[in-house]
Design a protein around this motif. Structure first.
Motif, PDB file in Angstrom:
ATOM      1  N   TRP A 290      45.851  54.737  46.428  1.00 16.70           N
ATOM      2  CA  TRP A 290      45.507  53.371  46.581  1.00 16.70           C
ATOM      3  C   TRP A 290      45.083  52.938  44.814  1.00 16.70           C
ATOM      4  O   TRP A 290      45.403  51.984  44.339  1.00 16.70           O
ATOM      5  N   LYS A 293      48.647  52.344  43.546  1.00 13.97           N
ATOM      6  CA  LYS A 293      49.286  50.901  44.301  1.00 13.97           C
ATOM      7  C   LYS A 293      48.581  49.999  43.447  1.00 13.97           C
ATOM      8  O   LYS A 293      49.156  48.743  43.052  1.00 13.97           O
ATOM      9  N   LYS A 314      50.701  54.512  56.794  1.00 13.67           N
ATOM     10  CA  LYS A 314      51.550  53.172  56.159  1.00 13.67           C
ATOM     11  C   LYS A 314      51.726  53.045  54.864  1.00 13.67           C
ATOM     12  O   LYS A 314      52.184  52.156  54.460  1.00 13.67           O
ATOM     13  N   PHE A 315      51.070  54.236  54.199  1.00 14.67           N
ATOM     14  CA  PHE A 315      51.055  53.911  52.605  1.00 14.67           C
ATOM     15  C   PHE A 315      52.582  53.662  52.286  1.00 14.67           C
ATOM     16  O   PHE A 315      52.794  52.883  51.277  1.00 14.67           O
ATOM     17  N   GLN A 316      53.443  54.623  52.654  1.00 17.35           N
ATOM     18  CA  GLN A 316      54.907  54.578  52.135  1.00 17.35           C
ATOM     19  C   GLN A 316      55.563  53.180  52.509  1.00 17.35           C
ATOM     20  O   GLN A 316      56.446  52.692  51.614  1.00 17.35           O
ATOM     21  N   ASP A 317      55.109  52.394  53.740  1.00 18.41           N
ATOM     22  CA  ASP A 317      55.593  51.246  54.182  1.00 18.41           C
ATOM     23  C   ASP A 317      55.241  50.081  52.905  1.00 18.41           C
ATOM     24  O   ASP A 317      55.986  49.091  52.659  1.00 18.41           O
ATOM     25  N   ASP A 318      53.743  50.170  52.801  1.00 20.08           N
ATOM     26  CA  ASP A 318      53.203  49.345  51.876  1.00 20.08           C
ATOM     27  C   ASP A 318      53.670  49.347  50.296  1.00 20.08           C
ATOM     28  O   ASP A 318      53.732  48.487  49.753  1.00 20.08           O
ATOM     29  N   ILE A 319      54.193  50.553  49.979  1.00 15.25           N
ATOM     30  CA  ILE A 319      54.775  50.654  48.530  1.00 15.25           C
ATOM     31  C   ILE A 319      56.211  50.612  48.536  1.00 15.25           C
ATOM     32  O   ILE A 319      56.816  51.034  47.379  1.00 15.25           O
ATOM     33  N   SER A 320      56.970  50.303  49.378  1.00 17.26           N
ATOM     34  CA  SER A 320      58.522  50.415  49.413  1.00 17.26           C
ATOM     35  C   SER A 320      59.167  49.820  48.352  1.00 17.26           C
ATOM     36  O   SER A 320      60.199  50.160  48.043  1.00 17.26           O
ATOM     37  N   GLN A 322      57.404  49.307  45.472  1.00 16.78           N
ATOM     38  CA  GLN A 322      56.858  49.752  44.165  1.00 16.78           C
ATOM     39  C   GLN A 322      56.884  51.004  43.673  1.00 16.78           C
ATOM     40  O   GLN A 322      57.118  51.412  42.648  1.00 16.78           O
TER      41      GLN A 322
END
Length: 450
Positions: A290, A293, A314-320, A322
């Protein structure tokens, strides 16, 4: 038919790294330097590590031996593994050396990891020159020297320690196994392993350090005074292609992460890696995730397969858009890439030397062993990075991660840190260039063997 290059070897050197990646990599890189100088090289690699070894130098002979851990023996405690390695591994390495006794180029020297000092007995048995290779910084090894000789009593209760050739160190800046805060059996085993490096240094012929003169000038001089004519710096053990070519070194790499970096602006990406051994707690990985991010910076983060379950859901989905999370990368190729603006690192010595040699500013998040001391030098001595502050639970929180990234990538210190990093890159290159301090040391070493 005899190969043409076989006629011009100056001598033959065998390498015996401890079967840990942090020992194998710098020794393999030193081996490449020796081959360039017409030294025949054989490197002994345990079967348990064979799948992790890649060498693009066909002139280096890799010979495999059993250290007794192919059946999962590495899951033993450190003490148990080391005992087994001493009993099984060294016996098989002896056979390997014996096989070369009557060859056209018999082995003249055994270069071994300093944490297996009993390898000097193998050298003595076969009449070889013995050279102990220290994989941690000269500064850190000097601290272990003082512990071994009883000049520094552990656990150190502080608040400060003053030792020859070193800056004054706070207790938390010492190697972790020296501190009262790390009383468990594993740390005691690590401390015993590292202090025992000095158990028979009087018997060995050479003490080799992965550093260079200007990087650790005072403590290298102090160390050399303890063992005149034995101590030499041979670093940085970074392949010369990276020191000479910089960003061009990875230009033609087709790996997906390099192709991703190729789409980024110069200096815009934070590279995050905690090495091949460090295991972060789920809490710390969450705070890192976080914090990275929230910085809104592009990033490339190496999270080993066995650690990826600790990432937030779902971290990897959130930062796709970035960032990119990978399970492995070629660290040198990444650090050499022009898109990388800083390195968020645990400050293992190999990672620290590689970042210094390639001119990349650092955010230090040290975890254990030598890393707290390396982080001290990164921030206060070499002035190429910042140390992240931990809370009272020993965790670096997301706000601190975010602030450190912004400080290094955008803040007022950005230009200073980059300028200092570039200076150390030039000094590292100067050390290994023809006629440089480390290059001369290696030449003198080879001349003593021939």
């Amino acid at each position: 038919m005899e190969k043409k290059e076989d006629k011009c070897w100056r001598t033959h050197v065998a390498f015996l790294p401890m079967p840990f990646q942090g020992h194998i990599n710098p020794m393999l890189n030193l081996a490449k330097h020796l081959v360039y100088k017409r030294v025949k090289v054989t490197i002994a690699i345990s079967l348990s590590k064979a799948k992790f070894i890649e060498t693009d130098n066909s002139k280096i002979t890799v010979e495999l031996y059993s250290d007794g851990s192919e059946d999962g023996g590495e899951s033993r405690t450190l003490d148990s593994y080391l005992k087994h390695f001493k009993e099984v591994g060294t016996k098989n390495v002896s056979k390997l050396i014996e096989n070369h006794l009557n060859s056209k180029y018999p082995i003249k020297c055994l270069i071994y990891s300093s944490v297996i000092p009993y390898a000097q007995n193998i050298a003595k048995q076969y009449g070889l020159i013995g050279a102990s290779f220290f994989t941690q910084s000269c500064a850190v090894n000097s601290i272990y020297y003082h512990v071994y000789h009883g000049h520094l009593i552990t656990p150190v209760r502080g608040p400060q320690v003053s030792l020859p050739g070193l800056p004054v160190l706070e207790t938390h800046e010492l190697p972790s196994a020296l501190s009262v805060f790390y009383p468990d059996q594993e740390d005691r085993s690590v401390l015993r392993l590292l202090t025992n490096q000095f158990s028979n240094v009087e018997e060995t012929n050479w003490l080799l350090f992965n550093t260079f003169d200007k990087l650790e000038d005072e403590v290298v001089k102090w160390t050399a005074e303890q063992w005149p004519e034995k101590v030499i710096s041979v670093g940085p053990t970074v392949p010369s292609i990276y020191l000479k070519n910089g960003p061009e070194a990875s230009k033609h790499d087709s790996s997906h992460y390099i192709e991703w970096l190729n789409t980024m602006d110069s200096g815009s990406v934070v590279y995050v890696s905690f090495g091949s051994v460090t295991k972060l707690g789920e809490d710390q990985i969450g705070e890192l995730a976080w914090g990275i991010k929230r910085s809104n910076m592009y990033f490339l983060w190496v999270v080993r397969d066995e650690e990826q379950h600790k990432l937030p859901t779902k971290f990897q989905d959130d930062i796709s858009k970035q960032g990119l999370v990978v399970s492995w990368c070629s660290q040198l190729d990444v650090l050499a890439h022009k898109a990388v603006g800083c390195f968020l690192t645990h400050c293992g010595w190999n990672s620290t030397v590689e970042a210094l040699s390639l001119g990349v500013p650092m955010i230090a998040v040290p975890q254990h062993i030598d890393q707290p001391t390396n982080a001290k030098f990164v921030e206060d001595i070499w002035r190429v990075g910042v140390r992240a502050k931990v809370d009272d639970k020993g965790v670096v929180r997301r706000e601190e991660i975010e602030n450190c990234i912004k400080d290094v990538m955008q803040g007022g210190r950005r230009e200073e840190l980059k300028r200092n990093a570039v200076r150390w890159r030039e000094l590292a290159k100067e050390a290994v260039d023809e006629g440089g301090s480390s290059d001369r040391n290696i030449d003198n070493f080879i001349a003593a063997l021939a």
